[in-house]
Design a protein around this motif. Structure first.
Motif, short mmCIF file in Angstrom:
data_model
loop_
_atom_site.label_atom_id
_atom_site.label_comp_id
_atom_site.label_asym_id
_atom_site.label_seq_id
_atom_site.Cartn_x
_atom_site.Cartn_y
_atom_site.Cartn_z
N LYS A 203 0.83 -1.19 0.00
CA LYS A 203 0.00 0.00 0.00
C LYS A 203 0.87 1.25 0.00
N GLY A 204 0.35 2.32 -0.53
CA GLY A 204 1.10 3.56 -0.56
C GLY A 204 1.98 3.66 -1.79
N ARG A 205 2.69 4.74 -1.86
CA ARG A 205 3.54 4.98 -3.02
C ARG A 205 4.86 4.21 -2.92
N THR A 206 5.39 3.88 -4.06
CA THR A 206 6.66 3.13 -4.10
C THR A 206 7.65 3.76 -5.06
N SER A 207 7.36 4.98 -5.48
CA SER A 207 8.22 5.65 -6.45
C SER A 207 9.27 6.53 -5.78
N GLY A 208 10.28 5.87 -5.25
CA GLY A 208 11.35 6.58 -4.56
C GLY A 208 11.94 5.66 -3.50
N PRO A 209 13.24 5.77 -3.23
CA PRO A 209 13.91 4.88 -2.29
C PRO A 209 13.27 4.87 -0.90
N GLY A 210 12.99 6.05 -0.36
CA GLY A 210 12.41 6.13 0.96
C GLY A 210 10.98 5.59 0.99
N LEU A 211 10.21 5.94 -0.01
CA LEU A 211 8.83 5.50 -0.07
C LEU A 211 8.73 4.00 -0.28
N LEU A 212 9.59 3.47 -1.12
CA LEU A 212 9.58 2.04 -1.40
C LEU A 212 9.90 1.24 -0.13
N SER A 213 10.93 1.67 0.58
CA SER A 213 11.31 0.99 1.80
C SER A 213 10.18 1.02 2.82
N LYS A 214 9.52 2.15 2.91
CA LYS A 214 8.42 2.30 3.85
C LYS A 214 7.25 1.39 3.47
N ALA A 215 6.91 1.36 2.19
CA ALA A 215 5.79 0.55 1.71
C ALA A 215 6.05 -0.94 1.93
N LEU A 216 7.31 -1.33 1.85
CA LEU A 216 7.66 -2.74 2.02
C LEU A 216 7.90 -3.10 3.48
N GLY A 217 8.00 -2.09 4.32
CA GLY A 217 8.25 -2.37 5.73
C GLY A 217 9.71 -2.68 6.01
N VAL A 218 10.59 -2.20 5.16
CA VAL A 218 12.02 -2.42 5.37
C VAL A 218 12.57 -1.38 6.33
N THR A 219 13.24 -1.83 7.37
CA THR A 219 13.80 -0.92 8.36
C THR A 219 15.29 -1.17 8.51
N ARG A 220 15.96 -0.27 9.23
CA ARG A 220 17.41 -0.42 9.36
C ARG A 220 17.78 -1.59 10.27
N GLU A 221 16.79 -2.13 11.00
CA GLU A 221 17.09 -3.32 11.79
C GLU A 221 17.40 -4.50 10.87
N MET A 222 16.97 -4.39 9.61
CA MET A 222 17.21 -5.48 8.66
C MET A 222 18.54 -5.33 7.94
N ASP A 223 19.24 -4.29 8.24
CA ASP A 223 20.53 -4.05 7.61
C ASP A 223 21.47 -5.22 7.85
N GLY A 224 22.06 -5.71 6.76
CA GLY A 224 23.05 -6.76 6.90
C GLY A 224 22.55 -8.19 6.77
N ILE A 225 21.22 -8.36 6.64
CA ILE A 225 20.72 -9.73 6.52
C ILE A 225 20.86 -10.25 5.09
N SER A 226 20.67 -11.55 4.92
CA SER A 226 20.83 -12.19 3.62
C SER A 226 19.60 -12.04 2.73
N LEU A 227 19.85 -11.97 1.42
CA LEU A 227 18.76 -11.88 0.45
C LEU A 227 18.49 -13.22 -0.22
N LEU A 228 19.02 -14.28 0.36
CA LEU A 228 18.89 -15.59 -0.26
C LEU A 228 17.67 -16.38 0.23
#
Length: 172
Positions: A102-127
């Motif tokens: 939900k919400g806008r995803t056109s921009g780095p900050g907006l995309l991260s917010k819409a996906l629920g990505v936070t800095r607590e996830m920094d460094g985890i694996s994408l596999l």
DNA sequence: CTTCAGATCCCCT
DNA sequence: GGGGATCTGAAGA
């Protein structure tokens, strides 16, 4: 449709190649899915890259090798990157909502917010879960290459890529 | 401890 | 199209 995470070998290639290949791929976080439509490459010898001046507390994730998620905060916004080779990464700038987004995803900050990505996830694996990138067979018609947006240094380098005609791209 | 710069976004003109 | 908001971390004293 079964979504399978891209292998580590996908990320262990030239950063520019990865940046272009990420276009059209699905970014999955929990039950949320977006299609990546815009990326930017940040190289090791690039003054605009966070890893340019060596490792710091903030950018340690950029030195953890291929398929690492690098999240940084700027101006109260979170931006998400995919680490390729040591000290290099691809910034995910925009996405097209596919499911549960939900919400806008056109921009780095907006995309991260819409996906629920936070800095607590920094460094985890994408596999694998909770976050990974998958290929559903979508084929990109045409890729446009332009200068990067917002960076103060090396702004003339053609390191930004997006899907031509996609309306979710953050800026023309 | 203080200062300052930054891979952005929003709102006003 | 442009300027200000607002916060984290890096750099300097």
């Amino acid at each position: 449709m079964t979504l399978k995470p891209l292998p580590k070998s996908f990320y262990d290639r030239d950063t520019i190649e990865v940046a272009k290949d990420l276009l059209g791929k699905l970014l999955v976080h929990g039950d949320k899915i977006v299609r990546i439509v815009e990326t930017e490459a940040y190289l090791k010898n690039d003054p605009a890259c966070h890893a340019y001046k060596g490792m710091t507390k903030r950018n340690v994730s950029m030195f953890k090798g291929p398929a690492t998620l690098y999240v940084y905060t700027i101006h109260r916004q979170n931006c998400m990157n995919v680490v390729t080779r040591i000290g290099e990464a691809v910034l995910i700038r925009a996405g097209e909502p596919i499911r549960n987004v939900k919400g806008r995803t056109s921009g780095p900050g907006l995309l991260s917010k819409a996906l629920g990505v936070t800095r607590e996830m920094d460094g985890i694996s994408l596999l694998g879960p909770p976050i990974f990138i998958a290929d559903d067979g979508y084929e990109v018609n045409e890729i446009v290459v332009t200068k990067r947006v917002g960076v103060a240094k090396a702004k003339d380098r053609p390191l930004r890529f997006y899907i031509k005609g996609n309306k979710f791209v953050s800026r023309k």
